[in-house]
Design a protein around this motif. Sequence first.
Motif, PDB file in Angstrom:
ATOM      1  N   ALA A 118       1.887 -12.533  -7.804  1.00 27.01           N
ATOM      2  CA  ALA A 118       1.264 -11.486  -8.045  1.00 27.01           C
ATOM      3  C   ALA A 118      -0.036 -11.537  -8.134  1.00 27.01           C
ATOM      4  O   ALA A 118      -1.012 -10.303  -7.649  1.00 27.01           O
ATOM      5  CB  ALA A 118       1.418 -11.227  -9.681  1.00 27.01           C
ATOM      6  N   ARG A 119      -0.930 -12.460  -8.067  1.00 29.32           N
ATOM      7  CA  ARG A 119      -2.509 -12.770  -8.088  1.00 29.32           C
ATOM      8  C   ARG A 119      -2.668 -12.437  -6.771  1.00 29.32           C
ATOM      9  O   ARG A 119      -3.714 -12.059  -6.055  1.00 29.32           O
ATOM     10  CB  ARG A 119      -3.007 -14.224  -8.487  1.00 29.32           C
ATOM     11  CG  ARG A 119      -2.956 -14.209  -9.989  1.00 29.32           C
ATOM     12  CD  ARG A 119      -3.551 -15.604 -10.046  1.00 29.32           C
ATOM     13  NE  ARG A 119      -3.559 -15.789 -11.571  1.00 29.32           N
ATOM     14  CZ  ARG A 119      -4.253 -16.783 -12.233  1.00 29.32           C
ATOM     15  NH1 ARG A 119      -4.920 -17.625 -11.434  1.00 29.32           N
ATOM     16  NH2 ARG A 119      -4.094 -16.916 -13.473  1.00 29.32           N
ATOM     17  N   MET A 120      -2.065 -13.188  -5.585  1.00 28.08           N
ATOM     18  CA  MET A 120      -2.110 -13.062  -4.219  1.00 28.08           C
ATOM     19  C   MET A 120      -2.210 -11.571  -3.860  1.00 28.08           C
ATOM     20  O   MET A 120      -2.765 -11.021  -2.921  1.00 28.08           O
ATOM     21  CB  MET A 120      -1.217 -13.915  -3.247  1.00 28.08           C
ATOM     22  CG  MET A 120      -1.388 -15.208  -3.372  1.00 28.08           C
ATOM     23  SD  MET A 120      -0.123 -16.203  -2.659  1.00 28.08           S
ATOM     24  CE  MET A 120      -0.645 -17.712  -2.715  1.00 28.08           C
ATOM     25  N   LEU A 121      -0.935 -10.788  -4.316  1.00 23.91           N
ATOM     26  CA  LEU A 121      -0.736  -9.576  -4.024  1.00 23.91           C
ATOM     27  C   LEU A 121      -1.809  -8.458  -4.416  1.00 23.91           C
ATOM     28  O   LEU A 121      -2.613  -7.668  -3.784  1.00 23.91           O
ATOM     29  CB  LEU A 121       0.615  -8.929  -4.260  1.00 23.91           C
ATOM     30  CG  LEU A 121       1.697  -9.527  -3.552  1.00 23.91           C
ATOM     31  CD1 LEU A 121       3.034  -9.154  -4.345  1.00 23.91           C
ATOM     32  CD2 LEU A 121       1.719  -9.027  -2.190  1.00 23.91           C
ATOM     33  N   LEU A 122      -2.373  -8.853  -5.612  1.00 22.77           N
ATOM     34  CA  LEU A 122      -3.681  -7.974  -6.267  1.00 22.77           C
ATOM     35  C   LEU A 122      -4.845  -8.147  -5.475  1.00 22.77           C
ATOM     36  O   LEU A 122      -5.813  -7.599  -5.332  1.00 22.77           O
ATOM     37  CB  LEU A 122      -3.664  -8.348  -7.650  1.00 22.77           C
ATOM     38  CG  LEU A 122      -2.380  -7.720  -8.396  1.00 22.77           C
ATOM     39  CD1 LEU A 122      -2.600  -7.779  -9.813  1.00 22.77           C
ATOM     40  CD2 LEU A 122      -2.490  -6.124  -8.417  1.00 22.77           C
ATOM     41  N   ALA A 123      -5.132  -9.627  -4.976  1.00 23.70           N
ATOM     42  CA  ALA A 123      -6.314  -9.861  -4.355  1.00 23.70           C
ATOM     43  C   ALA A 123      -6.153  -9.339  -3.053  1.00 23.70           C
ATOM     44  O   ALA A 123      -7.555  -9.199  -2.273  1.00 23.70           O
ATOM     45  CB  ALA A 123      -6.358 -11.414  -4.281  1.00 23.70           C
ATOM     46  N   ALA A 124      -5.173  -8.883  -2.217  1.00 24.95           N
ATOM     47  CA  ALA A 124      -5.211  -8.501  -1.117  1.00 24.95           C
ATOM     48  C   ALA A 124      -5.792  -6.973  -0.953  1.00 24.95           C
ATOM     49  O   ALA A 124      -5.840  -6.221  -1.913  1.00 24.95           O
ATOM     50  CB  ALA A 124      -3.652  -8.507  -0.622  1.00 24.95           C
ATOM     51  N   CYS A 162       0.844  -1.209   0.053  1.00 29.72           N
ATOM     52  CA  CYS A 162      -0.001  -0.031   0.140  1.00 29.72           C
ATOM     53  C   CYS A 162       0.807   1.305   0.104  1.00 29.72           C
ATOM     54  O   CYS A 162       0.354   2.317  -0.162  1.00 29.72           O
ATOM     55  CB  CYS A 162      -1.013  -0.016   1.358  1.00 29.72           C
ATOM     56  SG  CYS A 162      -0.354   0.176   2.812  1.00 29.72           S
ATOM     57  N   ARG A 163       2.113   1.184   0.184  1.00 29.68           N
ATOM     58  CA  ARG A 163       3.152   2.241   0.214  1.00 29.68           C
ATOM     59  C   ARG A 163       2.916   3.148   1.235  1.00 29.68           C
ATOM     60  O   ARG A 163       3.675   4.186   1.507  1.00 29.68           O
ATOM     61  CB  ARG A 163       2.915   3.025  -0.949  1.00 29.68           C
ATOM     62  CG  ARG A 163       3.040   2.280  -2.422  1.00 29.68           C
ATOM     63  CD  ARG A 163       4.466   1.428  -2.714  1.00 29.68           C
ATOM     64  NE  ARG A 163       5.520   2.496  -2.868  1.00 29.68           N
ATOM     65  CZ  ARG A 163       6.749   2.096  -2.463  1.00 29.68           C
ATOM     66  NH1 ARG A 163       6.941   1.104  -2.227  1.00 29.68           N
ATOM     67  NH2 ARG A 163       7.700   2.915  -2.528  1.00 29.68           N
ATOM     68  N   ARG A 164       2.445   2.830   2.474  1.00 28.05           N
ATOM     69  CA  ARG A 164       2.217   3.820   3.524  1.00 28.05           C
ATOM     70  C   ARG A 164       3.561   3.336   4.381  1.00 28.05           C
ATOM     71  O   ARG A 164       4.111   2.227   4.145  1.00 28.05           O
ATOM     72  CB  ARG A 164       0.989   3.227   4.547  1.00 28.05           C
ATOM     73  CG  ARG A 164      -0.311   3.520   3.891  1.00 28.05           C
ATOM     74  CD  ARG A 164      -1.358   3.255   5.084  1.00 28.05           C
ATOM     75  NE  ARG A 164      -2.825   3.615   4.290  1.00 28.05           N
ATOM     76  CZ  ARG A 164      -3.788   3.201   5.018  1.00 28.05           C
ATOM     77  NH1 ARG A 164      -3.898   2.305   5.737  1.00 28.05           N
ATOM     78  NH2 ARG A 164      -5.016   3.411   4.132  1.00 28.05           N
ATOM     79  N   THR A 176      -1.748  -4.798   8.613  1.00 25.84           N
ATOM     80  CA  THR A 176      -2.789  -4.818   7.792  1.00 25.84           C
ATOM     81  C   THR A 176      -2.720  -5.665   6.628  1.00 25.84           C
ATOM     82  O   THR A 176      -3.242  -6.452   6.085  1.00 25.84           O
ATOM     83  CB  THR A 176      -3.651  -3.578   7.667  1.00 25.84           C
ATOM     84  OG1 THR A 176      -4.095  -3.052   8.917  1.00 25.84           O
ATOM     85  CG2 THR A 176      -4.913  -3.961   6.757  1.00 25.84           C
ATOM     86  N   CYS A 177      -1.915  -5.135   5.588  1.00 23.83           N
ATOM     87  CA  CYS A 177      -1.300  -5.859   4.468  1.00 23.83           C
ATOM     88  C   CYS A 177      -0.878  -7.010   4.541  1.00 23.83           C
ATOM     89  O   CYS A 177      -1.412  -8.144   3.664  1.00 23.83           O
ATOM     90  CB  CYS A 177      -0.446  -4.850   3.768  1.00 23.83           C
ATOM     91  SG  CYS A 177      -1.142  -3.281   3.254  1.00 23.83           S
ATOM     92  N   ILE A 214       8.982  -9.920  -4.091  1.00 27.10           N
ATOM     93  CA  ILE A 214       8.244  -9.385  -5.298  1.00 27.10           C
ATOM     94  C   ILE A 214       7.819  -8.118  -4.926  1.00 27.10           C
ATOM     95  O   ILE A 214       7.343  -8.047  -3.849  1.00 27.10           O
ATOM     96  CB  ILE A 214       7.083 -10.528  -5.693  1.00 27.10           C
ATOM     97  CG1 ILE A 214       6.279 -10.082  -6.937  1.00 27.10           C
ATOM     98  CG2 ILE A 214       6.337 -10.833  -4.301  1.00 27.10           C
ATOM     99  CD1 ILE A 214       5.546 -11.246  -7.400  1.00 27.10           C
ATOM    100  N   VAL A 215       7.800  -7.181  -5.911  1.00 26.79           N
ATOM    101  CA  VAL A 215       7.546  -5.856  -5.579  1.00 26.79           C
ATOM    102  C   VAL A 215       7.081  -5.073  -6.908  1.00 26.79           C
ATOM    103  O   VAL A 215       7.146  -5.593  -7.951  1.00 26.79           O
ATOM    104  CB  VAL A 215       8.941  -4.788  -5.305  1.00 26.79           C
ATOM    105  CG1 VAL A 215       9.463  -5.281  -3.956  1.00 26.79           C
ATOM    106  CG2 VAL A 215       9.909  -4.900  -6.280  1.00 26.79           C
ATOM    107  N   PRO A 216       5.903  -4.223  -6.458  1.00 28.00           N
ATOM    108  CA  PRO A 216       5.243  -3.607  -7.558  1.00 28.00           C
ATOM    109  C   PRO A 216       6.006  -2.840  -8.487  1.00 28.00           C
ATOM    110  O   PRO A 216       6.837  -1.955  -7.959  1.00 28.00           O
ATOM    111  CB  PRO A 216       4.163  -3.010  -6.918  1.00 28.00           C
ATOM    112  CG  PRO A 216       4.678  -2.668  -5.346  1.00 28.00           C
ATOM    113  CD  PRO A 216       5.368  -3.725  -5.262  1.00 28.00           C
TER     114      PRO A 216
END
Length: 112
Positions: free
Chosen positions: A106-112, A14-16, A31-32, A63-65
């Motif tokens: 990548a799917r797991m990270l986008l689903a979160a 989330c980049r916080r 939370t993430c 794995i990073v965006p």
Amino acid sequence: MNAAATTITRCLHCRRPLRSARSIANGYGPTCARRIRNAAVDTTDYKPHQIASARELIADAAIVPVRGQAFAAVSSDGTETYLAHPTNCTCPAGLKAARCYHQLAARMLLAA
């Protein structure tokens, strides 16, 4: 007076800003991290070792965006970096149109 340069470590999802030592070490805020662990992703097309590898990839912050739905993912031996997307990947398996654990991560990270 010299002001010490402070670097802000941010959540890879989330980049916080991250404040606790544990969150900084994990790369994700609490939370993430919980959302990623509990992400409801269809894993029926993946083998158990691929699911474990995807979870390990996320836990190790390997794995990073990059942009949009694209992620930079490190190979299992740490020598190469691949561009992963939920539907394809530039790793050897992904280039053969096979499902790889980079795609699953990548799917797991986008689903979160």
